[in-house]
Design a protein around this motif. Structure first.
Motif, mmCIF file in Angstrom:
data_model
loop_
_atom_site.group_PDB
_atom_site.id
_atom_site.type_symbol
_atom_site.label_atom_id
_atom_site.label_comp_id
_atom_site.label_asym_id
_atom_site.label_seq_id
_atom_site.Cartn_x
_atom_site.Cartn_y
_atom_site.Cartn_z
ATOM 1 N N ILE B 163 3.205 24.663 12.201
ATOM 2 C CA ILE B 163 3.778 25.569 11.189
ATOM 3 C C ILE B 163 2.706 26.551 10.695
ATOM 4 N N ARG B 164 3.157 27.771 10.338
ATOM 5 C CA ARG B 164 2.236 28.782 9.810
ATOM 6 C C ARG B 164 2.239 28.722 8.293
ATOM 7 N N VAL B 165 1.106 28.345 7.726
ATOM 8 C CA VAL B 165 0.988 28.185 6.279
ATOM 9 C C VAL B 165 -0.091 29.123 5.756
ATOM 10 N N SER B 166 0.223 29.851 4.682
ATOM 11 C CA SER B 166 -0.809 30.651 4.023
ATOM 12 C C SER B 166 -1.057 30.121 2.622
ATOM 13 N N ILE B 167 -2.309 29.850 2.335
ATOM 14 C CA ILE B 167 -2.694 29.308 1.032
ATOM 15 C C ILE B 167 -3.445 30.408 0.303
ATOM 16 N N ILE B 168 -2.916 30.812 -0.859
ATOM 17 C CA ILE B 168 -3.405 32.036 -1.497
ATOM 18 C C ILE B 168 -3.876 31.776 -2.920
ATOM 19 N N GLY B 169 -5.096 32.210 -3.238
ATOM 20 C CA GLY B 169 -5.582 32.118 -4.608
ATOM 21 C C GLY B 169 -6.989 31.554 -4.676
ATOM 22 N N ASP B 170 -7.222 30.725 -5.687
ATOM 23 C CA ASP B 170 -8.541 30.165 -5.942
ATOM 24 C C ASP B 170 -8.771 28.945 -5.052
ATOM 25 N N VAL B 171 -9.070 29.206 -3.798
ATOM 26 C CA VAL B 171 -9.234 28.117 -2.824
ATOM 27 C C VAL B 171 -10.471 27.282 -3.170
ATOM 28 N N LEU B 172 -11.493 27.969 -3.686
ATOM 29 C CA LEU B 172 -12.764 27.305 -3.978
ATOM 30 C C LEU B 172 -12.603 26.094 -4.909
ATOM 31 N N ALA B 189 -1.126 22.664 12.255
ATOM 32 C CA ALA B 189 -0.600 23.850 11.590
ATOM 33 C C ALA B 189 -1.572 25.009 11.755
ATOM 34 N N LYS B 190 -1.020 26.234 11.691
ATOM 35 C CA LYS B 190 -1.873 27.429 11.706
ATOM 36 C C LYS B 190 -2.034 27.865 10.257
ATOM 37 N N ILE B 191 -3.240 27.652 9.749
ATOM 38 C CA ILE B 191 -3.462 27.846 8.319
ATOM 39 C C ILE B 191 -4.257 29.124 8.067
ATOM 40 N N THR B 192 -3.787 29.912 7.098
ATOM 41 C CA THR B 192 -4.523 31.081 6.634
ATOM 42 C C THR B 192 -4.856 30.854 5.172
ATOM 43 N N VAL B 193 -6.095 31.140 4.777
ATOM 44 C CA VAL B 193 -6.409 31.115 3.350
ATOM 45 C C VAL B 193 -6.731 32.534 2.915
ATOM 46 N N CYS B 194 -6.344 32.830 1.668
ATOM 47 C CA CYS B 194 -6.490 34.198 1.179
ATOM 48 C C CYS B 194 -6.889 34.187 -0.289
ATOM 49 N N GLY B 208 -11.690 25.535 10.002
ATOM 50 C CA GLY B 208 -10.717 25.766 11.066
ATOM 51 C C GLY B 208 -9.501 26.524 10.587
ATOM 52 N N VAL B 209 -9.698 27.398 9.600
ATOM 53 C CA VAL B 209 -8.572 28.186 9.090
ATOM 54 C C VAL B 209 -8.920 29.673 9.225
ATOM 55 N N ARG B 210 -7.873 30.495 9.233
ATOM 56 C CA ARG B 210 -8.076 31.933 9.261
ATOM 57 C C ARG B 210 -8.319 32.397 7.830
ATOM 58 N N HIS B 213 -8.651 38.561 3.017
ATOM 59 C CA HIS B 213 -8.726 38.912 1.604
ATOM 60 C C HIS B 213 -7.607 39.887 1.247
ATOM 61 N N ASP B 214 -6.635 39.976 2.144
ATOM 62 C CA ASP B 214 -5.520 40.903 1.951
ATOM 63 C C ASP B 214 -4.228 40.089 1.880
ATOM 64 N N ILE B 215 -3.587 40.102 0.719
ATOM 65 C CA ILE B 215 -2.427 39.234 0.530
ATOM 66 C C ILE B 215 -1.267 39.620 1.448
ATOM 67 N N SER B 216 -1.101 40.924 1.719
ATOM 68 C CA SER B 216 -0.003 41.332 2.613
ATOM 69 C C SER B 216 -0.201 40.730 3.996
ATOM 70 N N GLU B 217 -1.440 40.742 4.420
ATOM 71 C CA GLU B 217 -1.809 40.174 5.712
ATOM 72 C C GLU B 217 -1.508 38.658 5.730
ATOM 73 N N ALA B 218 -1.791 37.990 4.605
ATOM 74 C CA ALA B 218 -1.586 36.541 4.534
ATOM 75 C C ALA B 218 -0.103 36.185 4.523
ATOM 76 N N VAL B 219 0.685 37.034 3.908
ATOM 77 C CA VAL B 219 2.105 36.727 3.731
ATOM 78 C C VAL B 219 2.886 36.959 5.027
ATOM 79 N N ARG B 220 2.497 38.021 5.746
ATOM 80 C CA ARG B 220 3.191 38.366 6.979
ATOM 81 C C ARG B 220 3.137 37.189 7.952
ATOM 82 N N GLU B 221 4.261 36.829 8.518
ATOM 83 C CA GLU B 221 4.363 35.757 9.520
ATOM 84 C C GLU B 221 4.242 34.351 8.953
#
Lengths: 185, 314
Positions: B163-172, B189-194, B208-210, B213-221
């Motif tokens: 599954i493609r998951v994007s995790i957005i915000g204060d990851v730290l 899963a294919k994980i993106t952090v933003c 091992g995540v993508r 820093h661009d939320i539009s990029e993270a949301v797409r797909e």
């Protein structure tokens, strides 16, 4: 004796099981003239297909469609501490209101009675049935609770450490009731 | 002489996702799915954990997690006791160790621990003599949140595998992100952090995540958009200039959602900061499954308690 302990001894053949279920269906309709109040609930795993077959036979006899469901008793068992949790239990599937119904619990093998105790508790949490009766394809004795079946396919004397298995075509690909040797069988 | 409790305890703990196998995670989701049905019944109770005692030991504020564990325990007929730091002898200076030892002396079957310091549940598990469940420890882990998130995704008809998951915000600073990354990776899963560069863990490259820093990029797909709470106290540490600037770049609002897949779901572990990391329109909108997460939280914690308190040897 001359019998290999690990050998499987067939106590009911496929044809026997068919005949036995038909006889039990007749007994159920005799004991419950108001067939429309009946509901069959098979105890998961192997009680469930047996309940469905019994309901078909009752329908063939009376022309009345009986509601059928499957009951999982995992969370009601009293041996959790001994056997540990089971994360792969199937869901209970009773798509009708059991209140006021004559619920006939169907199980493959009646042994200690503990599964039936759990099943009664589980049913009670789903509603208030008018009556609960019990049908078991095999009764192998060794009861640990004051529970008896209303309908029995066959009584078979067993020793405690023997394994009694009912195999059904829906799950196991064949119909047979077998005894598999003792504890190490 | 009493035996030391440590030697007597052979049960399991849930300190981080790595305490579970992928099969067990699937099993927990399967079991939790069954408990959803119980939570919808008129009689919302099973006798499964009758006679067991669960203690919630919370050293940090919480509504969702504490209530969720409490309801979960009660729906399984366990006795649940809540202890929060604000109303306990911690205020009189009692140490964490002594608090745990004293609670443990009353023979609970499970301790649910939330604490601001990472590793406290691990430490407790070595001295408590009962199952310890991590209810969130600092920025380290929050395993039950990851489990309920995975369950919510499955309940929405998606498969975890690939599954493609994007995790957005204060990851730290996010224990939720950490546990979710660990859990989703078990299912390839294919994980993106933003998020802003300052709120990315320094070792993000090794996760091992993508990274974007661009939320539009993270949301797409993304099939799953997982928002994290901005902890406003971080602003004082100079990690981002102002909430307004943060939300201008990283708020999930309907403008950003236009770029999302139509079948995407939006998640948030709560509590949400409306208008900061997520707009009200999105939080209350059709993509949002935030309240389902809360509902599934109860069922998942029932499954976890069942697994850990349900006796013994595998």
């Amino acid at each position: 004796m001359g019998e290999d302990k690990a050998a499987r001894r067939v106590v009911l053949s496929s044809a026997d099981i068919g005949r036995t279920l038909a006889r039990m269906a007749h007994e159920i309709t005799e004991k419950n003239p108001d067939v429309s109040s009946l509901a069959l609930v098979g105890i998961i795993t192997r009680g469930a297909p047996l309940a469905r077959r019994m309901a078909e036979k009752i329908c063939a006899i009376t022309g009345v469609e009986i509601p059928v469901g499957g009951l999982d008793v995992t969370f009601y068992r009293d041996d959790l501490a001994r056997k540990g949790p089971n994360l792969n239990a199937s869901p209970t599937d009773i798509p009708f209101d059991i209140s006021g119904k004559t619920v006939i619990l169907v199980d493959d093998v009646l042994f200690t009675g503990r599964t039936i105790r759990s099943a009664i508790d589980a049913i009670m949490d789903l509603g208030r049935p008018g009556r609960i009766q019990l049908a078991a394809l095999l009764d192998r004795g060794h009861r640990e609770l004051p529970i008896r079946a209303d309908y029995i396919g066959k009584n078979i004397p067993t020793s405690r450490d023997e394994l009694v298995k009912v195999r059904v075509r829906e799950i196991d690909g064949e119909d047979a009731a077998v005894i598999l040797g003792g504890a190490n069988g | 002489m009493a035996e030391p409790v440590l030697a007597a305890f052979r049960g399991r703990h849930l300190l981080s996702i790595s305490d579970l196998s992928a099969d067990e995670i699937s099993g927990l989701i399967n079991t939790a799915h069954r408990f959803v049905e119980v939570s919808e019944r008129e009689v919302k109770k099973l006798p499964t954990l009758r006679g067991k005692t669960v203690v919630n030991l919370f050293f940090e504020p919480s509504t969702r997690t504490r209530t969720s564990f409490e309801i979960a325990g009660k729906r399984l007929s366990a006795d649940v006791i809540n202890i929060s730091a604000q109303s306990s002898s911690v205020l009189k200076g009692e140490t964490f160790k002594d608090t745990v030892l004293n609670v443990a002396s009353m023979n609970p079957d499970a301790l649910v621990i939330r604490h601001p310091s990472p590793g406290t549940p691990l430490y407790a598990s070595k001295i408590a003599g009962c199952s310890v469940i991590n209810g969130g420890d600092g920025a380290h882990a929050h395993p039950t949140q990851a489990l309920l998130d995975m369950m919510t995704i499955m309940e929405h008809g998606k498969s975890l595998q690939n599954i493609r998951v994007s995790i957005i915000g204060d990851v730290l600073h996010s224990r939720v992100a950490r546990s979710n990354i660990a859990a989703f990776k078990m299912f390839d899963a294919k994980i993106t952090v933003c998020g802003p560069k300052t709120l990315m863990p320094p070792d993000v490259g090794s996760l091992g995540v993508r990274v974007t820093h661009d939320i539009s990029e993270a949301v797409r797909e993304a099939e799953v958009i997982m928002m994290l709470r901005i902890q406003t106290e971080r602003m004082a540490q100079g990690l981002f200039p102002s909430l307004r600037e943060y939300s201008a770049q990283f708020c999930l609002d309907s403008r950003v959602m236009k770029k999302a897949r139509p079948d995407a779901i939006v998640m948030h572990p709560g509590p949400i900061n409306r208008g900061i990391e997520i707009s009200s329109e999105v939080a209350d909108g059709p993509y949002s499954v935030i309240l389902d997460q809360v509902a599934h939280g109860v069922a998942m914690r029932m499954a976890v308690l069942y697994l850990l308190c349900g006796g013994a040897e595998q």
